[in-house]
Design a protein around this motif. Structure first.
Motif, PDB file in Angstrom:
ATOM      1  N   ALA A   1       7.395  -3.856 -11.234  1.00 36.93           N
ATOM      2  CA  ALA A   1       7.728  -3.267  -9.933  1.00 36.93           C
ATOM      3  C   ALA A   1       9.204  -2.907  -9.854  1.00 36.93           C
ATOM      4  CB  ALA A   1       7.353  -4.227  -8.809  1.00 36.93           C
ATOM      5  N   LYS A   2      10.060  -3.803 -10.287  1.00 42.74           N
ATOM      6  CA  LYS A   2      11.510  -3.539 -10.241  1.00 42.74           C
ATOM      7  C   LYS A   2      11.851  -2.319 -11.087  1.00 42.74           C
ATOM      8  CE  LYS A   2      15.840  -4.480  -9.258  1.00 42.74           C
ATOM      9  NZ  LYS A   2      16.399  -4.318  -7.922  1.00 42.74           N
TER      10      LYS A   2
ATOM     11  N   ILE B   1      10.261   0.912  -9.150  1.00 42.56           N
ATOM     12  CA  ILE B   1      10.586   1.198  -7.752  1.00 42.56           C
ATOM     13  C   ILE B   1      11.870   2.019  -7.592  1.00 42.56           C
ATOM     14  CG2 ILE B   1      11.942  -0.838  -7.204  1.00 42.56           C
ATOM     15  CD1 ILE B   1      10.238  -1.096  -4.647  1.00 42.56           C
ATOM     16  N   GLU B   2      12.601   2.175  -8.666  1.00 42.88           N
ATOM     17  CA  GLU B   2      13.879   2.891  -8.610  1.00 42.88           C
ATOM     18  C   GLU B   2      13.688   4.313  -8.094  1.00 42.88           C
ATOM     19  OE1 GLU B   2      17.324   4.276 -11.716  1.00 42.88           O
ATOM     20  OE2 GLU B   2      16.264   2.396 -12.122  1.00 42.88           O
TER      21      GLU B   2
ATOM     22  N   ASN C   1      10.776   5.074  -2.135  1.00 43.37           N
ATOM     23  CA  ASN C   1      10.734   4.277  -0.919  1.00 43.37           C
ATOM     24  C   ASN C   1       9.867   3.049  -1.161  1.00 43.37           C
ATOM     25  OD1 ASN C   1       9.032   3.616   1.675  1.00 43.37           O
ATOM     26  ND2 ASN C   1      10.990   4.458   2.378  1.00 43.37           N
ATOM     27  N   SER C   2      10.327   1.884  -0.734  1.00 38.84           N
ATOM     28  CA  SER C   2       9.599   0.646  -1.009  1.00 38.84           C
ATOM     29  C   SER C   2       8.221   0.615  -0.346  1.00 38.84           C
ATOM     30  CB  SER C   2      10.423  -0.571  -0.575  1.00 38.84           C
ATOM     31  OG  SER C   2      10.651  -0.558   0.824  1.00 38.84           O
TER      32      SER C   2
ATOM     33  N   ALA D   1       5.948   2.689  -2.538  1.00 37.77           N
ATOM     34  CA  ALA D   1       5.639   1.923  -3.753  1.00 37.77           C
ATOM     35  C   ALA D   1       4.586   0.853  -3.462  1.00 37.77           C
ATOM     36  CB  ALA D   1       6.911   1.280  -4.304  1.00 37.77           C
ATOM     37  N   THR D   2       4.711   0.185  -2.327  1.00 39.31           N
ATOM     38  CA  THR D   2       3.726  -0.827  -1.943  1.00 39.31           C
ATOM     39  C   THR D   2       2.355  -0.196  -1.732  1.00 39.31           C
ATOM     40  OG1 THR D   2       5.465  -2.142  -0.878  1.00 39.31           O
ATOM     41  CG2 THR D   2       3.183  -2.650  -0.267  1.00 39.31           C
TER      42      THR D   2
ATOM     43  N   ARG E   1       0.825   0.585  -5.146  1.00 41.09           N
ATOM     44  CA  ARG E   1       0.382  -0.672  -5.766  1.00 41.09           C
ATOM     45  C   ARG E   1      -0.892  -1.182  -5.094  1.00 41.09           C
ATOM     46  NH1 ARG E   1       3.069  -6.532  -4.715  1.00 41.09           N
ATOM     47  NH2 ARG E   1       1.703  -7.728  -6.049  1.00 41.09           N
TER      48      ARG E   1
ATOM     49  N   TYR F   1       8.614  -5.899  -1.694  1.00 40.21           N
ATOM     50  CA  TYR F   1       9.062  -4.672  -2.342  1.00 40.21           C
ATOM     51  C   TYR F   1      10.402  -4.199  -1.809  1.00 40.21           C
ATOM     52  CZ  TYR F   1       5.528  -3.421  -5.729  1.00 40.21           C
ATOM     53  OH  TYR F   1       4.760  -3.375  -6.850  1.00 40.21           O
ATOM     54  N   LYS F   2      10.634  -4.355  -0.510  1.00 39.35           N
ATOM     55  CA  LYS F   2      11.932  -3.982   0.058  1.00 39.35           C
ATOM     56  C   LYS F   2      13.025  -4.878  -0.530  1.00 39.35           C
ATOM     57  CE  LYS F   2      14.512  -1.491   2.648  1.00 39.35           C
ATOM     58  NZ  LYS F   2      14.687  -0.069   2.337  1.00 39.35           N
TER      59      LYS F   2
ATOM     60  N   GLN G   1      13.630  -3.964  -4.108  1.00 35.43           N
ATOM     61  CA  GLN G   1      14.332  -2.684  -4.246  1.00 35.43           C
ATOM     62  C   GLN G   1      15.846  -2.858  -4.093  1.00 35.43           C
ATOM     63  OE1 GLN G   1      13.659   0.389  -1.198  1.00 35.43           O
ATOM     64  NE2 GLN G   1      13.328   1.810  -2.894  1.00 35.43           N
TER      65      GLN G   1
END
Length: 138
Positions: free
Chosen positions: A21-22, A25-26, A29-30, A33-34, A37, A84-85, A88
């Motif tokens: 994820a790390k 996620i670059e 927006n978190s 990304a969530t 997933r 995720y936030k 990020q």
């Protein structure tokens, strides 16, 4: 003790989840990304239901179970959005360390709401997890 095997696999996959994820996620927006997933998890979970031919059991789920499963889903969603936030904008090793305080919080909530017994080993383990988290993030 088959549950310990699956619990260990869960820990390995959770660790991989954080690293992947790390890395992924670059620049995204978190929340997006969530959602991506979660869509993958949803497809995978329903795939397992159909592969194991257990979809017929949905009609046997009680109202109480539906309520608690829905609430669990909402709290999972909230957890993932926050995770995720944090991932990020923070370091993965520190975010995951704080996230694992969920173990200590779960022990406390299990005593309060599920009336589970806690022994000295659980208390010492919880204190060590808390101390370890503080060492890793401070």
């Amino acid at each position: 003790m088959l549950w310990t095997f699956f619990a260990f696999l869960s820990a390995v996959f959770a660790a991989l989840t954080s690293i992947l994820a790390k890395a992924g996620i670059e620049g995204i927006n978190s929340n997006l990304a969530t959602a991506i997933r979660t869509t993958v998890v949803l497809v995978m979970a329903w795939g397992m239901v159909f592969i194991t031919d257990t979809q017929h059991g949905i009609m046997d789920i009680s109202k109480k179970s539906w309520i608690f499963l829905i609430l669990s889903g909402l709290t999972t969603g909230a957890s993932w959005l926050c995770y995720y936030k944090a991932l990020q904008i923070g370091e993965a090793s520190k975010v995951v360390s704080i996230d694992k305080l969920s173990i200590v919080i779960t022990v406390i909530l299990a005593v309060i709401f599920l009336h589970e017994n806690v022994n000295a080993k659980s208390i010492i383990g919880s204190l060590l997890i808390t101390a370890g988290t503080l060492c890793m993030v401070l």
